[in-house]
Design a protein around this motif. Sequence first.
Motif, PDB file in Angstrom:
ATOM      1  N   LEU A   1       0.814  -1.206   0.000  1.00 43.34           N
ATOM      2  CA  LEU A   1       0.000   0.000   0.000  1.00 43.34           C
ATOM      3  C   LEU A   1       0.851   1.261   0.000  1.00 43.34           C
ATOM      4  O   LEU A   1       1.572   1.550   0.959  1.00 43.34           O
ATOM      5  N   PHE A   2       0.742   2.000  -1.100  1.00 43.34           N
ATOM      6  CA  PHE A   2       1.318   3.338  -1.208  1.00 43.34           C
ATOM      7  C   PHE A   2       0.204   4.330  -0.879  1.00 43.34           C
ATOM      8  O   PHE A   2      -0.880   4.243  -1.456  1.00 43.34           O
ATOM      9  N   VAL A   3       0.469   5.256   0.023  1.00 44.07           N
ATOM     10  CA  VAL A   3      -0.487   6.316   0.321  1.00 44.07           C
ATOM     11  C   VAL A   3       0.119   7.612  -0.185  1.00 44.07           C
ATOM     12  O   VAL A   3       1.256   7.945   0.154  1.00 44.07           O
ATOM     13  N   LEU A   4      -0.631   8.313  -1.031  1.00 47.42           N
ATOM     14  CA  LEU A   4      -0.165   9.592  -1.541  1.00 47.42           C
ATOM     15  C   LEU A   4      -0.486  10.661  -0.510  1.00 47.42           C
ATOM     16  O   LEU A   4      -1.651  10.867  -0.165  1.00 47.42           O
ATOM     17  N   ASP A   5       0.557  11.295  -0.020  1.00 52.92           N
ATOM     18  CA  ASP A   5       0.435  12.224   1.099  1.00 52.92           C
ATOM     19  C   ASP A   5       1.442  13.345   0.892  1.00 52.92           C
ATOM     20  O   ASP A   5       2.636  13.081   0.715  1.00 52.92           O
TER      21      ASP A   5
ATOM     22  N   GLU B   1      12.299   7.687 -10.977  1.00 57.00           N
ATOM     23  CA  GLU B   1      13.277   6.596 -10.932  1.00 57.00           C
ATOM     24  C   GLU B   1      13.165   5.807  -9.625  1.00 57.00           C
ATOM     25  O   GLU B   1      13.266   4.578  -9.621  1.00 57.00           O
ATOM     26  N   GLU B   2      12.948   6.511  -8.518  1.00 61.30           N
ATOM     27  CA  GLU B   2      12.788   5.826  -7.228  1.00 61.30           C
ATOM     28  C   GLU B   2      11.505   5.002  -7.198  1.00 61.30           C
ATOM     29  O   GLU B   2      11.483   3.897  -6.650  1.00 61.30           O
ATOM     30  N   LEU B   3      10.448   5.529  -7.782  1.00 60.65           N
ATOM     31  CA  LEU B   3       9.196   4.780  -7.848  1.00 60.65           C
ATOM     32  C   LEU B   3       9.389   3.510  -8.674  1.00 60.65           C
ATOM     33  O   LEU B   3       8.962   2.421  -8.283  1.00 60.65           O
ATOM     34  N   SER B   4      10.078   3.645  -9.801  1.00 62.76           N
ATOM     35  CA  SER B   4      10.359   2.495 -10.652  1.00 62.76           C
ATOM     36  C   SER B   4      11.175   1.445  -9.899  1.00 62.76           C
ATOM     37  O   SER B   4      10.882   0.242  -9.958  1.00 62.76           O
ATOM     38  N   LYS B   5      12.182   1.902  -9.164  1.00 68.78           N
ATOM     39  CA  LYS B   5      13.017   0.984  -8.384  1.00 68.78           C
ATOM     40  C   LYS B   5      12.177   0.271  -7.317  1.00 68.78           C
ATOM     41  O   LYS B   5      12.347  -0.931  -7.091  1.00 68.78           O
ATOM     42  N   SER B   6      11.263   0.998  -6.676  1.00 71.58           N
ATOM     43  CA  SER B   6      10.371   0.379  -5.685  1.00 71.58           C
ATOM     44  C   SER B   6       9.553  -0.727  -6.316  1.00 71.58           C
ATOM     45  O   SER B   6       9.406  -1.815  -5.747  1.00 71.58           O
ATOM     46  N   PHE B   7       8.979  -0.450  -7.501  1.00 66.49           N
ATOM     47  CA  PHE B   7       8.180  -1.462  -8.198  1.00 66.49           C
ATOM     48  C   PHE B   7       9.018  -2.707  -8.470  1.00 66.49           C
ATOM     49  O   PHE B   7       8.562  -3.828  -8.256  1.00 66.49           O
TER      50      PHE B   7
ATOM     51  N   SER C   1       4.091   2.488   2.347  1.00 66.17           N
ATOM     52  CA  SER C   1       4.913   3.601   1.859  1.00 66.17           C
ATOM     53  C   SER C   1       4.033   4.838   1.762  1.00 66.17           C
ATOM     54  O   SER C   1       2.959   4.783   1.169  1.00 66.17           O
ATOM     55  N   ARG C   2       4.498   5.934   2.347  1.00 66.84           N
ATOM     56  CA  ARG C   2       3.812   7.227   2.197  1.00 66.84           C
ATOM     57  C   ARG C   2       4.671   8.062   1.273  1.00 66.84           C
ATOM     58  O   ARG C   2       5.813   8.374   1.596  1.00 66.84           O
ATOM     59  N   ILE C   3       4.125   8.367   0.096  1.00 71.99           N
ATOM     60  CA  ILE C   3       4.915   9.060  -0.915  1.00 71.99           C
ATOM     61  C   ILE C   3       4.276  10.393  -1.294  1.00 71.99           C
ATOM     62  O   ILE C   3       3.075  10.586  -1.132  1.00 71.99           O
ATOM     63  N   SER C   4       5.124  11.278  -1.796  1.00 76.95           N
ATOM     64  CA  SER C   4       4.663  12.583  -2.239  1.00 76.95           C
ATOM     65  C   SER C   4       5.311  12.893  -3.584  1.00 76.95           C
ATOM     66  O   SER C   4       6.482  12.590  -3.796  1.00 76.95           O
ATOM     67  N   PHE C   5       4.540  13.499  -4.455  1.00 74.35           N
ATOM     68  CA  PHE C   5       5.067  13.951  -5.738  1.00 74.35           C
ATOM     69  C   PHE C   5       5.510  15.405  -5.656  1.00 74.35           C
ATOM     70  O   PHE C   5       5.841  16.020  -6.657  1.00 74.35           O
ATOM     71  N   GLY C   6       5.497  15.978  -4.479  1.00 75.75           N
ATOM     72  CA  GLY C   6       5.941  17.356  -4.275  1.00 75.75           C
ATOM     73  C   GLY C   6       5.243  17.964  -3.079  1.00 75.75           C
ATOM     74  O   GLY C   6       4.276  17.416  -2.567  1.00 75.75           O
ATOM     75  N   ARG C   7       5.734  19.082  -2.642  1.00 69.69           N
ATOM     76  CA  ARG C   7       5.166  19.736  -1.477  1.00 69.69           C
ATOM     77  C   ARG C   7       3.978  20.631  -1.817  1.00 69.69           C
ATOM     78  O   ARG C   7       3.332  21.170  -0.939  1.00 69.69           O
ATOM     79  N   ILE C   8       3.689  20.777  -3.108  1.00 65.96           N
ATOM     80  CA  ILE C   8       2.502  21.539  -3.475  1.00 65.96           C
ATOM     81  C   ILE C   8       1.272  20.674  -3.265  1.00 65.96           C
ATOM     82  O   ILE C   8       1.346  19.449  -3.305  1.00 65.96           O
ATOM     83  N   THR C   9       0.150  21.309  -3.024  1.00 68.06           N
ATOM     84  CA  THR C   9      -1.099  20.579  -2.881  1.00 68.06           C
ATOM     85  C   THR C   9      -1.797  20.543  -4.231  1.00 68.06           C
ATOM     86  O   THR C   9      -1.966  21.577  -4.868  1.00 68.06           O
TER      87      THR C   9
ATOM     88  N   GLU D   1       0.049   8.524 -14.716  1.00 70.88           N
ATOM     89  CA  GLU D   1       1.189   8.890 -15.560  1.00 70.88           C
ATOM     90  C   GLU D   1       2.488   8.402 -14.930  1.00 70.88           C
ATOM     91  O   GLU D   1       3.362   7.876 -15.619  1.00 70.88           O
ATOM     92  N   GLN D   2       2.633   8.540 -13.616  1.00 70.16           N
ATOM     93  CA  GLN D   2       3.859   8.110 -12.944  1.00 70.16           C
ATOM     94  C   GLN D   2       3.987   6.590 -12.906  1.00 70.16           C
ATOM     95  O   GLN D   2       5.096   6.063 -13.002  1.00 70.16           O
ATOM     96  N   ILE D   3       2.894   5.881 -12.781  1.00 64.42           N
ATOM     97  CA  ILE D   3       2.945   4.411 -12.866  1.00 64.42           C
ATOM     98  C   ILE D   3       3.437   4.012 -14.252  1.00 64.42           C
ATOM     99  O   ILE D   3       4.326   3.169 -14.397  1.00 64.42           O
TER     100      ILE D   3
END
Length: 159
Positions: free
Chosen positions: A73-77, A86-92, A123-131, A143-145
Amino acid sequence: MKYHIITIGKIKEAYLTAGIHEFLKRLRPYGQVDITALPEEKMPDNPSAAQKRQVLDKEGEKLLRHVRGGSHLFVLDVQGKLISSEELSKSFSELALYGCSELSFIIGGPFGLSEAVCRRADSRISFGRITLTHQMIRMLLLEQIYRAIKIQRHEPYHW
């Protein structure tokens, strides 16, 4: 690999719906993608902190009911770990190597995530600090997947 996106709320904008359908089409050859979209809980006008927490807890319970056993479970936060494509790909790749065959992703509703959802995350992941809106992040996650899979396979992303 199976990918399961569990989210709160409907997509209301046509351009986001079109983008989501485009990435679902691109992902078809690489694995099964399921999207479970659950209805938002009603939030009163000018809610108290307790009312906000109660709404988030109800949404959190609904979201977690749809996480299948054995799924990572990845939670987008926005407060999660900043992660690159690249890190997401490596995780997969690492998860697949260790026998994980399904990745789940939770996107909270417009009011955020419950504590229970954050605690349950592998895993709690963020695509950036913007909301970003919960509607936009759904398309960006797809798109990132897709990008992560292309990186994994050493295939070009851009044509």
